[in-house]
Design a protein around this motif. Sequence first.
Motif, mmCIF file in Angstrom:
data_model
loop_
_atom_site.group_PDB
_atom_site.id
_atom_site.type_symbol
_atom_site.label_atom_id
_atom_site.label_comp_id
_atom_site.label_asym_id
_atom_site.label_seq_id
_atom_site.Cartn_x
_atom_site.Cartn_y
_atom_site.Cartn_z
ATOM 1 N N ARG A 284 0.833 -1.200 0.000
ATOM 2 C CA ARG A 284 0.000 0.000 0.000
ATOM 3 C C ARG A 284 0.874 1.259 0.000
ATOM 4 O O ARG A 284 1.810 1.373 0.776
ATOM 5 N N GLY A 285 0.554 2.202 -0.894
ATOM 6 C CA GLY A 285 1.348 3.414 -1.005
ATOM 7 C C GLY A 285 2.640 3.230 -1.772
ATOM 8 O O GLY A 285 3.461 4.137 -1.864
ATOM 9 N N PHE A 286 2.821 2.064 -2.354
ATOM 10 C CA PHE A 286 4.033 1.685 -3.078
ATOM 11 C C PHE A 286 3.786 1.862 -4.573
ATOM 12 O O PHE A 286 2.740 1.471 -5.079
ATOM 13 N N GLN A 287 4.720 2.464 -5.291
ATOM 14 C CA GLN A 287 4.596 2.582 -6.750
ATOM 15 C C GLN A 287 4.964 1.229 -7.343
ATOM 16 O O GLN A 287 6.129 0.935 -7.620
ATOM 17 N N SER A 288 3.937 0.385 -7.541
ATOM 18 C CA SER A 288 4.219 -1.005 -7.897
ATOM 19 C C SER A 288 3.088 -1.592 -8.726
ATOM 20 O O SER A 288 2.030 -0.982 -8.918
ATOM 21 N N HIS A 289 3.341 -2.808 -9.220
ATOM 22 C CA HIS A 289 2.366 -3.572 -9.974
ATOM 23 C C HIS A 289 2.589 -5.038 -9.636
ATOM 24 O O HIS A 289 3.740 -5.498 -9.593
ATOM 25 N N VAL A 290 1.513 -5.781 -9.383
ATOM 26 C CA VAL A 290 1.623 -7.198 -9.071
ATOM 27 C C VAL A 290 1.286 -8.007 -10.316
ATOM 28 O O VAL A 290 0.244 -7.804 -10.945
ATOM 29 N N ASN A 291 2.176 -8.925 -10.673
ATOM 30 C CA ASN A 291 1.990 -9.813 -11.812
ATOM 31 C C ASN A 291 1.796 -11.223 -11.278
ATOM 32 O O ASN A 291 2.753 -11.853 -10.809
ATOM 33 N N LEU A 292 0.572 -11.718 -11.316
ATOM 34 C CA LEU A 292 0.272 -13.060 -10.823
ATOM 35 C C LEU A 292 0.605 -14.102 -11.889
ATOM 36 O O LEU A 292 0.265 -13.936 -13.063
ATOM 37 N N ILE A 293 1.264 -15.176 -11.462
ATOM 38 C CA ILE A 293 1.672 -16.232 -12.384
ATOM 39 C C ILE A 293 1.120 -17.559 -11.867
ATOM 40 O O ILE A 293 1.647 -18.116 -10.897
ATOM 41 N N PRO A 294 0.056 -18.094 -12.463
ATOM 42 C CA PRO A 294 -0.410 -19.415 -12.049
ATOM 43 C C PRO A 294 0.715 -20.436 -12.210
ATOM 44 O O PRO A 294 1.411 -20.448 -13.221
ATOM 45 N N TYR A 295 0.909 -21.264 -11.191
ATOM 46 C CA TYR A 295 2.021 -22.202 -11.154
ATOM 47 C C TYR A 295 2.062 -23.097 -12.387
ATOM 48 O O TYR A 295 1.048 -23.648 -12.816
ATOM 49 N N ASN A 296 3.267 -23.247 -12.953
ATOM 50 C CA ASN A 296 3.503 -24.157 -14.066
ATOM 51 C C ASN A 296 4.203 -25.407 -13.545
ATOM 52 O O ASN A 296 5.280 -25.315 -12.957
ATOM 53 N N PRO A 297 3.619 -26.591 -13.710
ATOM 54 C CA PRO A 297 4.119 -27.799 -13.040
ATOM 55 C C PRO A 297 5.487 -28.261 -13.526
ATOM 56 O O PRO A 297 5.831 -28.122 -14.704
ATOM 57 N N ILE A 298 6.275 -28.811 -12.586
ATOM 58 C CA ILE A 298 7.527 -29.500 -12.891
ATOM 59 C C ILE A 298 7.473 -30.857 -12.202
ATOM 60 O O ILE A 298 6.663 -31.093 -11.296
ATOM 61 N N GLN A 299 8.348 -31.786 -12.611
ATOM 62 C CA GLN A 299 8.278 -33.163 -12.131
ATOM 63 C C GLN A 299 8.703 -33.318 -10.679
ATOM 64 O O GLN A 299 8.203 -34.184 -9.964
ATOM 65 N N GLU A 300 9.628 -32.473 -10.203
ATOM 66 C CA GLU A 300 10.273 -32.729 -8.921
ATOM 67 C C GLU A 300 9.408 -32.440 -7.696
ATOM 68 O O GLU A 300 9.716 -32.923 -6.600
ATOM 69 N N VAL A 301 8.373 -31.653 -7.844
ATOM 70 C CA VAL A 301 7.537 -31.283 -6.699
ATOM 71 C C VAL A 301 6.064 -31.445 -7.055
ATOM 72 O O VAL A 301 5.706 -31.522 -8.233
ATOM 73 N N ASP A 302 5.216 -31.503 -6.026
ATOM 74 C CA ASP A 302 3.796 -31.771 -6.273
ATOM 75 C C ASP A 302 2.902 -30.570 -5.998
ATOM 76 O O ASP A 302 1.744 -30.722 -5.620
ATOM 77 N N TYR A 303 3.450 -29.358 -6.171
ATOM 78 C CA TYR A 303 2.599 -28.181 -6.070
ATOM 79 C C TYR A 303 1.510 -28.257 -7.144
ATOM 80 O O TYR A 303 1.702 -28.861 -8.201
ATOM 81 N N LYS A 304 0.395 -27.619 -6.854
ATOM 82 C CA LYS A 304 -0.733 -27.650 -7.782
ATOM 83 C C LYS A 304 -1.029 -26.260 -8.318
ATOM 84 O O LYS A 304 -0.837 -25.256 -7.642
ATOM 85 N N ARG A 305 -1.521 -26.230 -9.537
ATOM 86 C CA ARG A 305 -1.936 -24.981 -10.173
ATOM 87 C C ARG A 305 -3.326 -24.595 -9.661
ATOM 88 O O ARG A 305 -4.231 -25.434 -9.640
ATOM 89 N N PRO A 306 -3.522 -23.371 -9.204
ATOM 90 C CA PRO A 306 -4.838 -22.973 -8.702
ATOM 91 C C PRO A 306 -5.866 -22.896 -9.828
ATOM 92 O O PRO A 306 -5.518 -22.741 -10.999
ATOM 93 N N SER A 307 -7.128 -23.016 -9.463
ATOM 94 C CA SER A 307 -8.197 -22.925 -10.446
ATOM 95 C C SER A 307 -8.356 -21.481 -10.918
ATOM 96 O O SER A 307 -7.993 -20.535 -10.208
ATOM 97 N N PRO A 308 -8.913 -21.291 -12.114
ATOM 98 C CA PRO A 308 -9.185 -19.920 -12.588
ATOM 99 C C PRO A 308 -10.049 -19.135 -11.605
ATOM 100 O O PRO A 308 -9.854 -17.926 -11.434
ATOM 101 N N ARG A 309 -10.989 -19.809 -10.963
ATOM 102 C CA ARG A 309 -11.852 -19.125 -9.996
ATOM 103 C C ARG A 309 -11.034 -18.613 -8.813
ATOM 104 O O ARG A 309 -11.255 -17.495 -8.336
ATOM 105 N N GLN A 310 -10.057 -19.433 -8.355
ATOM 106 C CA GLN A 310 -9.232 -19.011 -7.232
ATOM 107 C C GLN A 310 -8.350 -17.830 -7.615
ATOM 108 O O GLN A 310 -8.150 -16.898 -6.833
ATOM 109 N N ILE A 311 -7.830 -17.858 -8.840
ATOM 110 C CA ILE A 311 -7.016 -16.738 -9.333
ATOM 111 C C ILE A 311 -7.850 -15.458 -9.366
ATOM 112 O O ILE A 311 -7.399 -14.393 -8.921
#
Length: 352
Positions: A284-311
């Motif tokens: 807040r009050g910061f000259q900034s911009h947030v760029n959200l990047i839905p996770y792109n899967p890789i083999q080594e870890v089991d993180y999940k990509r969020p749903s479009p609704r969650q984004i």
Amino acid sequence: MTLLTSTETIRSTPLLGQSLAKLTEWVQQQDQPSYRGKQLHEWIYQKGARSLLDISVFPKQWRSELAGVEIGRSTLHYRSPAPDGTVKYLLRLSDGQIIETVGIPTENRLTVCVSSQVGCPMACDFCATGKGGFIRNLKTHEIVDQVLTVQEDFGQRVSNIVFMGMGEPLLNTDHVLSAVRCLNQDVGIGQRLITISTVGIPGRIRRLAEQQLQATLAVSLHASNQYVREQLIPSAQQYPLEALLEECRDYVRLTGRRVTFEYIVLAGLNDQPEHAIELANHLRGFQSHVNLIPYNPIQEVDYKRPSPRQIQAFVAALKAEHIAVSVRRSRGLAADAACGQLRASGLQPAAH
């Protein structure tokens, strides 16, 4: 950048990455007229010469005398196109190391995602590059070469560059800055169309600010609090979130330019509206911009990509807090060329 002076240096330092002034001085040291410098510059940066033997406007005798001088181009090891038009390239360097670069075409632009290191020492848990370890920094000519390679393959001018490939750019600051100047002044790409990404190295963002570049700074935040950030980015243990944000504020004060904050959204970890509100409180009050990047899967870890609704819920929560936000469309997923997926894999060489 060190000027080429002695015969030994001439034969060991690639010409790619040198400015018009330095190339002109170099040809004069070879007892050639100064206009040869402009010819050399044009053939390297505009015509894509890979060897001095290619430069037909040079006298044959002189070309043969300089047979050992390297322009500094890489070799295409593998080319992997994706259905969306994105192309991933594996490039073999002079010492045999392999790096990746990606060409990303859209209707009105051609963006190159360039690497700054062979591998990466940051070991971010969600990133394929970090899983492979670190080998070395890239040199100026090895960075510039990636852009020329994509430009030649697509047959159109590159318009935008993002330092978001393999490696942490601010751990290779000297060569990255040298490459930015070369890409701007010699290849002809506007600094405002160049983005330098970092997860945050203490003191390096201030150093970047002191250069007074017109390039965009993108800080890979990826978390709204120190606890989650340490889970995702091991180096965050030595660089608290508040210290990083304070350095970013210094950057804004010194340059007058806003900071983009990259935020990879991981289902169930950092994707809740309360995370968005926590992030907003930091910015807040910061000259900034947030760029959200839905996770792109890789083999080594089991993180999940969020749903479009969650984004969209995350976006809505940020907008309600008056934070500028956008969602990056993932390009190159089918070719493992999307954000976080780059790695130097041992694929078979490209057909020629």
